[in-house]
Design a protein around this motif. Structure first.
Motif, PDB file in Angstrom:
ATOM      1  N   GLN A  86       0.876  -1.189   0.000  1.00  0.00           N
ATOM      2  CA  GLN A  86       0.000   0.000   0.000  1.00  0.00           C
ATOM      3  C   GLN A  86       0.908   1.233   0.000  1.00  0.00           C
ATOM      4  O   GLN A  86       1.866   1.275  -0.792  1.00  0.00           O
ATOM      5  CB  GLN A  86      -0.945  -0.042   1.202  1.00  0.00           C
ATOM      6  N   ASN A  87       0.675   2.213   0.869  1.00  0.00           N
ATOM      7  CA  ASN A  87       1.608   3.346   0.945  1.00  0.00           C
ATOM      8  C   ASN A  87       1.423   4.019   2.300  1.00  0.00           C
ATOM      9  O   ASN A  87       0.538   3.642   3.066  1.00  0.00           O
ATOM     10  CB  ASN A  87       1.370   4.345  -0.209  1.00  0.00           C
ATOM     11  N   GLY A  88       2.276   5.017   2.578  1.00  0.00           N
ATOM     12  CA  GLY A  88       2.197   5.678   3.890  1.00  0.00           C
ATOM     13  C   GLY A  88       2.583   7.138   3.759  1.00  0.00           C
ATOM     14  O   GLY A  88       3.415   7.491   2.926  1.00  0.00           O
ATOM     15  N   PHE A  89       2.000   7.996   4.602  1.00  0.00           N
ATOM     16  CA  PHE A  89       2.179   9.439   4.463  1.00  0.00           C
ATOM     17  C   PHE A  89       2.418  10.092   5.821  1.00  0.00           C
ATOM     18  O   PHE A  89       1.919   9.606   6.843  1.00  0.00           O
ATOM     19  CB  PHE A  89       0.921  10.059   3.834  1.00  0.00           C
ATOM     20  N   PHE A 106      -1.872   2.929  -7.166  1.00  0.00           N
ATOM     21  CA  PHE A 106      -2.349   3.188  -5.803  1.00  0.00           C
ATOM     22  C   PHE A 106      -3.289   4.389  -5.807  1.00  0.00           C
ATOM     23  O   PHE A 106      -4.482   4.250  -5.723  1.00  0.00           O
ATOM     24  CB  PHE A 106      -1.151   3.446  -4.873  1.00  0.00           C
ATOM     25  N   GLY A 107      -2.747   5.599  -5.961  1.00  0.00           N
ATOM     26  CA  GLY A 107      -3.543   6.824  -5.933  1.00  0.00           C
ATOM     27  C   GLY A 107      -3.183   7.624  -4.696  1.00  0.00           C
ATOM     28  O   GLY A 107      -4.011   7.866  -3.816  1.00  0.00           O
ATOM     29  N   ASN A 108      -1.908   8.027  -4.606  1.00  0.00           N
ATOM     30  CA  ASN A 108      -1.427   8.774  -3.424  1.00  0.00           C
ATOM     31  C   ASN A 108      -2.381   9.912  -3.065  1.00  0.00           C
ATOM     32  O   ASN A 108      -2.661  10.164  -1.898  1.00  0.00           O
ATOM     33  CB  ASN A 108      -0.043   9.377  -3.708  1.00  0.00           C
ATOM     34  N   VAL A 109      -2.884  10.584  -4.082  1.00  0.00           N
ATOM     35  CA  VAL A 109      -3.662  11.804  -3.816  1.00  0.00           C
ATOM     36  C   VAL A 109      -4.965  11.461  -3.083  1.00  0.00           C
ATOM     37  O   VAL A 109      -5.525  12.298  -2.366  1.00  0.00           O
ATOM     38  CB  VAL A 109      -3.915  12.549  -5.139  1.00  0.00           C
ATOM     39  N   ALA A 110      -5.414  10.194  -3.191  1.00  0.00           N
ATOM     40  CA  ALA A 110      -6.626   9.795  -2.444  1.00  0.00           C
ATOM     41  C   ALA A 110      -6.363   9.883  -0.949  1.00  0.00           C
ATOM     42  O   ALA A 110      -7.195  10.378  -0.176  1.00  0.00           O
ATOM     43  CB  ALA A 110      -7.030   8.371  -2.815  1.00  0.00           C
ATOM     44  N   ILE A 111      -5.160   9.464  -0.536  1.00  0.00           N
ATOM     45  CA  ILE A 111      -4.833   9.508   0.896  1.00  0.00           C
ATOM     46  C   ILE A 111      -4.656  10.958   1.335  1.00  0.00           C
ATOM     47  O   ILE A 111      -5.080  11.366   2.419  1.00  0.00           O
ATOM     48  CB  ILE A 111      -3.534   8.720   1.192  1.00  0.00           C
ATOM     49  N   GLU A 112      -4.030  11.747   0.461  1.00  0.00           N
ATOM     50  CA  GLU A 112      -3.841  13.170   0.804  1.00  0.00           C
ATOM     51  C   GLU A 112      -5.191  13.848   1.016  1.00  0.00           C
ATOM     52  O   GLU A 112      -5.362  14.650   1.943  1.00  0.00           O
ATOM     53  CB  GLU A 112      -3.047  13.860  -0.304  1.00  0.00           C
ATOM     54  N   ALA A 113      -6.166  13.499   0.183  1.00  0.00           N
ATOM     55  CA  ALA A 113      -7.511  14.072   0.345  1.00  0.00           C
ATOM     56  C   ALA A 113      -8.144  13.590   1.653  1.00  0.00           C
ATOM     57  O   ALA A 113      -8.573  14.405   2.489  1.00  0.00           O
ATOM     58  CB  ALA A 113      -8.380  13.683  -0.839  1.00  0.00           C
ATOM     59  N   LEU A 114      -8.135  12.286   1.870  1.00  0.00           N
ATOM     60  CA  LEU A 114      -8.743  11.734   3.101  1.00  0.00           C
ATOM     61  C   LEU A 114      -8.103  12.375   4.334  1.00  0.00           C
ATOM     62  O   LEU A 114      -8.785  12.711   5.302  1.00  0.00           O
ATOM     63  CB  LEU A 114      -8.564  10.215   3.140  1.00  0.00           C
ATOM     64  N   ALA A 115      -6.784  12.571   4.279  1.00  0.00           N
ATOM     65  CA  ALA A 115      -6.071  13.141   5.438  1.00  0.00           C
ATOM     66  C   ALA A 115      -6.572  14.550   5.765  1.00  0.00           C
ATOM     67  O   ALA A 115      -6.486  15.009   6.901  1.00  0.00           O
ATOM     68  CB  ALA A 115      -4.570  13.171   5.159  1.00  0.00           C
ATOM     69  N   CYS A 116      -7.118  15.244   4.758  1.00  0.00           N
ATOM     70  CA  CYS A 116      -7.651  16.606   4.967  1.00  0.00           C
ATOM     71  C   CYS A 116      -9.158  16.565   5.247  1.00  0.00           C
ATOM     72  O   CYS A 116      -9.810  17.611   5.338  1.00  0.00           O
ATOM     73  CB  CYS A 116      -7.397  17.471   3.736  1.00  0.00           C
ATOM     74  N   GLY A 117      -9.732  15.344   5.299  1.00  0.00           N
ATOM     75  CA  GLY A 117     -11.174  15.219   5.531  1.00  0.00           C
ATOM     76  C   GLY A 117     -11.986  15.304   4.254  1.00  0.00           C
ATOM     77  O   GLY A 117     -13.202  15.492   4.283  1.00  0.00           O
ATOM     78  N   VAL A 118     -11.310  15.162   3.106  1.00  0.00           N
ATOM     79  CA  VAL A 118     -12.005  15.308   1.815  1.00  0.00           C
ATOM     80  C   VAL A 118     -12.416  13.936   1.277  1.00  0.00           C
ATOM     81  O   VAL A 118     -11.547  13.080   1.044  1.00  0.00           O
ATOM     82  CB  VAL A 118     -11.086  16.015   0.795  1.00  0.00           C
ATOM     83  N   PRO A 119     -13.713  13.690   1.102  1.00  0.00           N
ATOM     84  CA  PRO A 119     -14.147  12.405   0.544  1.00  0.00           C
ATOM     85  C   PRO A 119     -13.635  12.235  -0.886  1.00  0.00           C
ATOM     86  O   PRO A 119     -13.374  13.223  -1.589  1.00  0.00           O
ATOM     87  CB  PRO A 119     -15.673  12.513   0.542  1.00  0.00           C
TER      88      PRO A 119
END
Ligand code: HBI
Length: 360
Positions: A175-178, A274-287
């Motif tokens: 997966q990945n980690g941020f 993967f889609g790194n930007v999906a995690i970046e969005a979720l981390a900001c509370g963005v669905p």
């Protein structure tokens, strides 16, 4: 807590399609930065080898001159294996060969034939983090050769990505980690949708523009314009769409503006690894509203932290946008913390290294 009694000495070799910080390396640039940080947090000694003009604070960087590699995703499936004259890829791996005995393990981030081909010629073990799904016969063949000859050394970012290869069961899913401390939760978004990524045909930006135009919500776009002709075509095809291009932003600025969005739209035409930007969005509370394809389909919890949509369906995107108020932005942040933190990724990385180092 680290699994290792003594710190490892690790040499990380970057993608060769662009300098770190240029955006040309796409998701690999952020992945490399996060993995280096995760391993440093665990007490390991990390050094990165990357093309000249690369910039990455906080990690010792060895920059190597030479000509950049052509991007693999723009070649046909039967593409020949190519290296430009004075290839930076070749120069990076010549350096690695010289210094390999100073390290316990080398980690390759390039989606190119050479690092895999060289693996049997090195005395030190090489771990390969494959950053995309199957693209060319030549790459499939050489990756499989190493997956068979050096079991456990091939890792990927999602099951979907692994399944694009014949040797899926030989791939470890990392997966990945941020570094989630870099992302601020935003409870009250503006009336805007977001799309983030390399602007190129395989990313399907035109569908997000079409959906935003139908719902009448402005679409903010960030990322490097990799294919100018493709971008100009979208602007010509959708002259009335309320779209705004915000450029390629460093993480600190991107998370600020991404966080203010009602949702991130992910419209990949290909199997996004993967889609790194999906995690970046979720981390900001963005669905995240994403096509049910590739890595994002394994990230988004449908109906909880986003919506999964029938691939290539603009109507599906429109319907999902209409149901954003059913989602809880706090749940998005919680998912990022539970599954995609640097700590979670460190554990997955160390388990991978342990299996490789046990075999040497
Ligand atoms: N193409 N030849 C080549 N090598 C890479 O390392 C590479 C690429 N295309 C895209 C890419 N890396 C990254 O943008 C993705 O792996 C994320």
């Amino acid at each position: 807590m680290t699994r290792f009694q003594h710190p490892l000495k690790l040499l990380l070799l970057s993608t060769s399609v662009g300098a770190l910080g240029s955006g040309l390396g796409g998701g690999v640039e952020l992945t490399l930065k996060n993995i280096a940080q995760a391993l440093k947090h665990q007490g390991h000694q990390v050094t990165i080898v990357a093309p000249a003009h690369s910039v990455l604070e906080g990690v010792p960087l060895v920059t190597i001159a030479g000509n950049l590699q052509i991007t693999a995703q723009t070649q046909g499936g039967d593409a020949l294996i190519t290296l430009p004259p004075n290839a930076v890829l070749g120069n990076m791996w010549a350096h690695a060969r010289q210094v390999q005995h100073e390290y316990n393990l080398l980690i390759n981030f390039a989606y190119d034939w050479l690092p895999f081909y060289l693996t049997p010629f090195f005395e030190r073990p090489i771990a390969h983090l494959v950053s995309m799904g199957s693209l060319t016969d030549a790459m499939d063949q050489i990756i499989e050769q190493i997956a068979v000859g050096f079991p456990g050394t091939i890792a990927v970012h999602s099951r979907a990505q692994a399944e694009t290869f014949q040797f899926a069961d030989r791939c470890r899913n990392l997966q990945n980690g941020f570094d989630l401390s870099l992302y601020e939760f935003c409870a009250q978004p503006k009336r805007q949708l977001a799309w983030v990524g390399r602007i190129a045909p395989e990313k399907g930006l035109e569908d997000a523009v079409a959906a935003a135009q139908i719902v009448g919500i402005p679409l903010k776009i960030w990322g490097v314009i990799q294919d100018r002709v493709y971008w100009n075509q979208i602007c010509a095809d959708y002259p009335d769409a309320a779209i705004a291009y915000g450029g390629f932003l460093p993480t600190s600025e991107l998370q600020q503006v991404l966080g203010q969005s009602q949702a991130l739209l992910m419209t990949p035409r290909w199997v996004e690894a993967f889609g790194n930007v999906a995690i970046e969005a979720l981390a900001c509370g963005v669905p995240v509203i994403a096509y049910r394809r590739g890595g994002p389909a394994e990230i988004v919890r449908d109906g909880e932290t986003g919506w999964l949509v029938e691939p290539d369906s603009v109507d599906g995107l429109v319907n999902a946008i209409a149901q954003l108020d059913r989602l809880d932005r706090q749940a998005c942040r919680r998912q990022a913390e539970a599954e995609y933190s640097l700590e979670a990724m460190s554990d997955r990385l160390e388990a991978w290294f342990e299996t490789i180092l046990k075999k040497v």
